[in-house]
Design a protein around this motif. Sequence first.
Motif, PDB file in Angstrom:
ATOM      1  N   ILE A 151       8.202 -38.288  -3.027  1.00 56.42           N
ATOM      2  CA  ILE A 151       9.717 -37.925  -3.731  1.00 56.42           C
ATOM      3  C   ILE A 151      10.469 -39.022  -3.876  1.00 56.42           C
ATOM      4  CG2 ILE A 151      12.007 -36.685  -3.368  1.00 56.42           C
ATOM      5  CD1 ILE A 151       9.688 -34.993  -3.427  1.00 56.42           C
ATOM      6  N   LEU A 153      13.836 -40.955  -4.981  1.00 57.01           N
ATOM      7  CA  LEU A 153      15.276 -40.727  -4.909  1.00 57.01           C
ATOM      8  C   LEU A 153      15.951 -41.818  -5.801  1.00 57.01           C
ATOM      9  CD1 LEU A 153      16.429 -39.598  -1.408  1.00 57.01           C
ATOM     10  CD2 LEU A 153      16.012 -38.144  -3.530  1.00 57.01           C
ATOM     11  N   LEU A 227      14.267 -37.630  -8.733  1.00 54.34           N
ATOM     12  CA  LEU A 227      15.034 -36.908  -8.743  1.00 54.34           C
ATOM     13  C   LEU A 227      16.560 -37.715  -8.156  1.00 54.34           C
ATOM     14  CD1 LEU A 227      15.856 -34.294  -5.942  1.00 54.34           C
ATOM     15  CD2 LEU A 227      13.962 -35.703  -5.932  1.00 54.34           C
ATOM     16  N   GLY A 229      19.576 -38.661  -6.298  1.00 58.43           N
ATOM     17  CA  GLY A 229      20.005 -38.364  -4.946  1.00 58.43           C
ATOM     18  C   GLY A 229      21.295 -38.805  -4.642  1.00 58.43           C
ATOM     19  N   GLY A 256      16.451 -33.026  -2.158  1.00 58.41           N
ATOM     20  CA  GLY A 256      15.173 -33.835  -2.203  1.00 58.41           C
ATOM     21  C   GLY A 256      14.582 -33.870  -0.792  1.00 58.41           C
ATOM     22  N   TYR A 257      15.162 -33.994   0.106  1.00 59.66           N
ATOM     23  CA  TYR A 257      14.764 -34.080   1.733  1.00 59.66           C
ATOM     24  C   TYR A 257      14.132 -32.860   2.010  1.00 59.66           C
ATOM     25  CZ  TYR A 257      18.401 -37.503   1.125  1.00 59.66           C
ATOM     26  OH  TYR A 257      19.224 -38.580   0.458  1.00 59.66           O
ATOM     27  N   VAL A 267       9.492 -39.874   1.377  1.00 59.65           N
ATOM     28  CA  VAL A 267      10.709 -39.885   0.575  1.00 59.65           C
ATOM     29  C   VAL A 267      10.751 -41.557   0.214  1.00 59.65           C
ATOM     30  CG1 VAL A 267      13.043 -39.602   0.027  1.00 59.65           C
ATOM     31  CG2 VAL A 267      11.703 -37.872   1.119  1.00 59.65           C
TER      32      VAL A 267
END
Length: 336
Positions: A151, A153, A227, A229, A256-257, A267
């Motif tokens: 992910i 951020l 995405l 954050g 997101g997390y 992440v």
Amino acid sequence: MGEVREVREYGASNLTNSKNSKKWFEHKEKFSLLGLTYWLVVLLPRPLLKVVVAVVSFVYFLFCKEERKNLRKFYTNLESYKNQKENKSEKKRETGAFKMNFQIWRNFYEFSLSLCDKIAIWKGHITFDDLVFENKDELFGALVGAKKGHILLLTHFGNAEALRALSSKIDKFKVVVLMYEKNVSKFLHMQKAMAGADFDVFFVDELDVGKMLTLSKLVENGTHVGLMGDRVALGGEKNVSAAFFGREGARFSSGGYLLAEILQTRVTTMWAVRCNGGYKVGGDGVNYDIKTGEMFWRDEPRSERVRLAMERFLRVSEGVVAKTPSQWFNFFKFWA
């Protein structure tokens, strides 16, 4: 100061305390402005373009009262944060009115330049060779050719679009970006027209089971999911309030997390700051050590891992933004 002292759920109605302050997703797309910028970038030499950008930025500075107010709050909080870090009194670093207004105008100016650079990137005028890396070995080791996607951020600091120059150059660096379609439809249409190609965009206005399965397959195949954050979600169930630059009431999404927990992946936060005609790219692990790959907080429950990951992301973001505050592009009301 600096810790997430409280994280509490926020409903959509709680995202602003002012009737005149819009949420970020209520601002209309600046499609016509982007179209005008395109022709300025194409027709004007860079030195003359900067002069035009400076004048236009000053006009926006004069007439965007709410944005000036919000940026003044940002710089006030930043000054307090720096004072506390250096154990100085508030009065010792007091900023005069002229300097404060110049700082605020500089954010308008840098934002306008970033729009020009977006177009230059889409047209291939800014490439991988224009990127300088803060920690290239660690970033490439974590992200390039990863067996499982991360992910990513990103934030409205610097120019995340510069990372497109990275993905277009390196075959084993695959990214799909999560967006809300109703907020960027015109923007994406123009972006595709300029670049002459489709982009890997995944719309999440309604993130149902089918889309989650698709995301899971992408991540398992080594595709990273990007995405923002520093944006709250359209729905209120995943939005939280936390301390940022030492002030409570800044609003973020924990989505997101939580997504990383569901997909059981890492992440990473990344940024690209304009400097010397190019961009300096950096990044860090949020729920893992980017140097060793070791995951943090393995023995903690999920809710605590999410909280700690957000706290680490906020602290990393504070350190990066404090170095180049003029490239902070959140013009809406960021603190409640």
